[in-house]
Design a protein around this motif. Sequence first.
Motif, PDB file in Angstrom:
ATOM      1  N   TRP A  39      33.723  22.048 -19.895  1.00  0.00           N
ATOM      2  CA  TRP A  39      33.691  21.773 -21.330  1.00  0.00           C
ATOM      3  C   TRP A  39      35.007  22.194 -21.998  1.00  0.00           C
ATOM      4  O   TRP A  39      35.551  21.477 -22.833  1.00  0.00           O
ATOM      5  CB  TRP A  39      32.514  22.504 -21.966  1.00  0.00           C
ATOM      6  N   LEU A  40      35.526  23.368 -21.600  1.00  0.00           N
ATOM      7  CA  LEU A  40      36.761  23.879 -22.187  1.00  0.00           C
ATOM      8  C   LEU A  40      37.984  23.044 -21.806  1.00  0.00           C
ATOM      9  O   LEU A  40      38.921  22.922 -22.588  1.00  0.00           O
ATOM     10  CB  LEU A  40      37.002  25.333 -21.769  1.00  0.00           C
ATOM     11  N   THR A  41      37.997  22.492 -20.610  1.00  0.00           N
ATOM     12  CA  THR A  41      39.190  21.812 -20.118  1.00  0.00           C
ATOM     13  C   THR A  41      39.131  20.290 -20.218  1.00  0.00           C
ATOM     14  O   THR A  41      40.150  19.625 -20.044  1.00  0.00           O
ATOM     15  CB  THR A  41      39.451  22.183 -18.640  1.00  0.00           C
ATOM     16  N   HIS A  42      37.977  19.727 -20.513  1.00  0.00           N
ATOM     17  CA  HIS A  42      37.807  18.273 -20.502  1.00  0.00           C
ATOM     18  C   HIS A  42      38.812  17.558 -21.404  1.00  0.00           C
ATOM     19  O   HIS A  42      39.512  16.650 -20.974  1.00  0.00           O
ATOM     20  CB  HIS A  42      36.375  17.888 -20.895  1.00  0.00           C
ATOM     21  N   GLU A  62      43.793  14.332 -21.929  1.00  0.00           N
ATOM     22  CA  GLU A  62      45.089  14.044 -22.557  1.00  0.00           C
ATOM     23  C   GLU A  62      46.247  14.220 -21.580  1.00  0.00           C
ATOM     24  O   GLU A  62      47.198  13.449 -21.603  1.00  0.00           O
ATOM     25  CB  GLU A  62      45.301  14.958 -23.769  1.00  0.00           C
ATOM     26  N   ASP A  63      46.173  15.272 -20.754  1.00  0.00           N
ATOM     27  CA  ASP A  63      47.260  15.563 -19.816  1.00  0.00           C
ATOM     28  C   ASP A  63      46.653  16.030 -18.496  1.00  0.00           C
ATOM     29  O   ASP A  63      46.371  17.221 -18.316  1.00  0.00           O
ATOM     30  CB  ASP A  63      48.174  16.654 -20.389  1.00  0.00           C
ATOM     31  N   PRO A  64      46.431  15.097 -17.555  1.00  0.00           N
ATOM     32  CA  PRO A  64      45.793  15.464 -16.283  1.00  0.00           C
ATOM     33  C   PRO A  64      46.590  16.467 -15.453  1.00  0.00           C
ATOM     34  O   PRO A  64      46.058  17.047 -14.514  1.00  0.00           O
ATOM     35  CB  PRO A  64      45.693  14.131 -15.532  1.00  0.00           C
ATOM     36  N   HIS A  65      47.840  16.711 -15.812  1.00  0.00           N
ATOM     37  CA  HIS A  65      48.683  17.644 -15.057  1.00  0.00           C
ATOM     38  C   HIS A  65      48.843  18.995 -15.756  1.00  0.00           C
ATOM     39  O   HIS A  65      49.714  19.771 -15.381  1.00  0.00           O
ATOM     40  CB  HIS A  65      50.058  17.014 -14.799  1.00  0.00           C
ATOM     41  N   ILE A  72      47.484  25.010 -16.796  1.00  0.00           N
ATOM     42  CA  ILE A  72      46.534  26.063 -17.183  1.00  0.00           C
ATOM     43  C   ILE A  72      45.108  25.547 -17.122  1.00  0.00           C
ATOM     44  O   ILE A  72      44.224  26.206 -16.550  1.00  0.00           O
ATOM     45  CB  ILE A  72      46.878  26.611 -18.587  1.00  0.00           C
ATOM     46  N   ALA A  73      44.862  24.388 -17.690  1.00  0.00           N
ATOM     47  CA  ALA A  73      43.513  23.814 -17.663  1.00  0.00           C
ATOM     48  C   ALA A  73      43.077  23.534 -16.229  1.00  0.00           C
ATOM     49  O   ALA A  73      41.926  23.804 -15.860  1.00  0.00           O
ATOM     50  CB  ALA A  73      43.471  22.539 -18.500  1.00  0.00           C
ATOM     51  N   ALA A  74      43.981  23.007 -15.417  1.00  0.00           N
ATOM     52  CA  ALA A  74      43.653  22.721 -14.011  1.00  0.00           C
ATOM     53  C   ALA A  74      43.349  24.004 -13.248  1.00  0.00           C
ATOM     54  O   ALA A  74      42.417  24.046 -12.434  1.00  0.00           O
ATOM     55  CB  ALA A  74      44.799  21.957 -13.359  1.00  0.00           C
ATOM     56  N   ALA A  75      44.118  25.059 -13.498  1.00  0.00           N
ATOM     57  CA  ALA A  75      43.881  26.341 -12.821  1.00  0.00           C
ATOM     58  C   ALA A  75      42.533  26.935 -13.228  1.00  0.00           C
ATOM     59  O   ALA A  75      41.802  27.467 -12.383  1.00  0.00           O
ATOM     60  CB  ALA A  75      45.011  27.319 -13.138  1.00  0.00           C
TER      61      ALA A  75
END
Length: 170
Positions: free
Chosen positions: A53-56, A61-64, A67-70
């Motif tokens: 939910w936090l990173t969706h 917007e930016d799949p790369h 921080i969100a990916a980690a």
Amino acid sequence: MRLTDPNTRLGRFLHWLFEISLVLKGLFAAAETLSGLALLGMPGNAVLRLAQWLTHRELTEDPHDAIAAALLNAAQHFSIETQSFYGFYFTSHGALKLVVVVLLMRGVLWAYPGAVALLTAFVVYQMYLWSLHHAISMLLLTALDLVVIALTVREWYVRHGFAIRHSSQK
């Protein structure tokens, strides 16, 4: 000037610093206990759902986004066993520190050497964790614990009426 003299400006300042450090330790311990209880009370996949939910939005917007990916990757590897371990660890660690803080705030004399022993054990464990992960947070937490240990020893001497003799006294 004696560090154990509670009637000097330095003595009053050190006592105030001791009380402030107890309040900070108490707040950290309460937050740690509540975090542990929250982890123990969460359904198994709640951490992953929260991370999704936090990173969706950010990953859309930016799949790369690193921080969100980690964060999402860490949540995907956060097992039920890991959640249970940290829930138990945070709850017991925080509750133990909270009890010690309350006893020290009430001036229970045996709590002073007990607190020094407990905090010393935490320092040893934190340094072990630091040696594995080199997390600056472990060094900061250890520094705070060392300050609290020094202030607790001083406070114990003051409460027991011990006096550290000044080297010029004969």
